[in-house]
Design a protein around this motif. Structure first.
Motif, short mmCIF file in Angstrom:
data_model
loop_
_atom_site.label_atom_id
_atom_site.label_comp_id
_atom_site.label_asym_id
_atom_site.label_seq_id
_atom_site.Cartn_x
_atom_site.Cartn_y
_atom_site.Cartn_z
N LEU A 1 1.69 1.09 2.21
CA LEU A 1 1.91 0.27 1.02
C LEU A 1 0.58 -0.09 0.35
CD1 LEU A 1 4.73 -2.16 2.22
CD2 LEU A 1 4.92 -0.28 0.60
N THR A 2 -0.43 -0.36 1.14
CA THR A 2 -1.74 -0.69 0.58
C THR A 2 -2.33 0.51 -0.15
OG1 THR A 2 -2.09 -2.24 2.39
CG2 THR A 2 -4.04 -1.55 1.15
N SER B 1 -0.27 1.23 -3.46
CA SER B 1 -0.36 0.22 -4.50
C SER B 1 -1.78 0.09 -5.05
CB SER B 1 0.10 -1.13 -3.98
OG SER B 1 -0.78 -1.61 -2.98
N SER B 2 -2.78 0.57 -4.33
CA SER B 2 -4.15 0.42 -4.79
C SER B 2 -4.58 1.52 -5.74
CB SER B 2 -5.11 0.38 -3.60
OG SER B 2 -5.16 1.64 -2.98
N LYS C 1 -3.56 3.37 -12.04
CA LYS C 1 -2.70 4.21 -12.86
C LYS C 1 -3.54 4.91 -13.90
CE LYS C 1 1.39 1.55 -12.08
NZ LYS C 1 2.55 0.90 -12.63
#
Length: 59
Positions: A23-24, A27-28, A31
């Motif tokens: 998840l880290t 999400s890091s 974009k």
């Protein structure tokens, strides 16, 4: 506690750790910005329903 219980606990701790790591990482990621559209002012714009080479006139 027996070795079987410690194995289950260790596996659960490892799985939760991997979930948090994934998840880290996901999400890091920054974009990507949308691609920049180059506007050529020399090229005439064509209406969406017309082909570039058609020069038809209403009667």
């Amino acid at each position: 506690m027996s070795w079987g219980y410690w194995g289950i606990v260790g596996t659960l701790v490892t799985m939760v750790g991997m979930l948090l790591a994934c998840l880290t990482l996901f999400s890091s990621k920054e974009k990507e910005p949308p691609p920049i559209r180059k506007d050529n002012s020399n090229v005439p714009r064509v209406a969406p329903g017309q082909a570039p080479g058609s020069h038809r006139q209403a009667a």
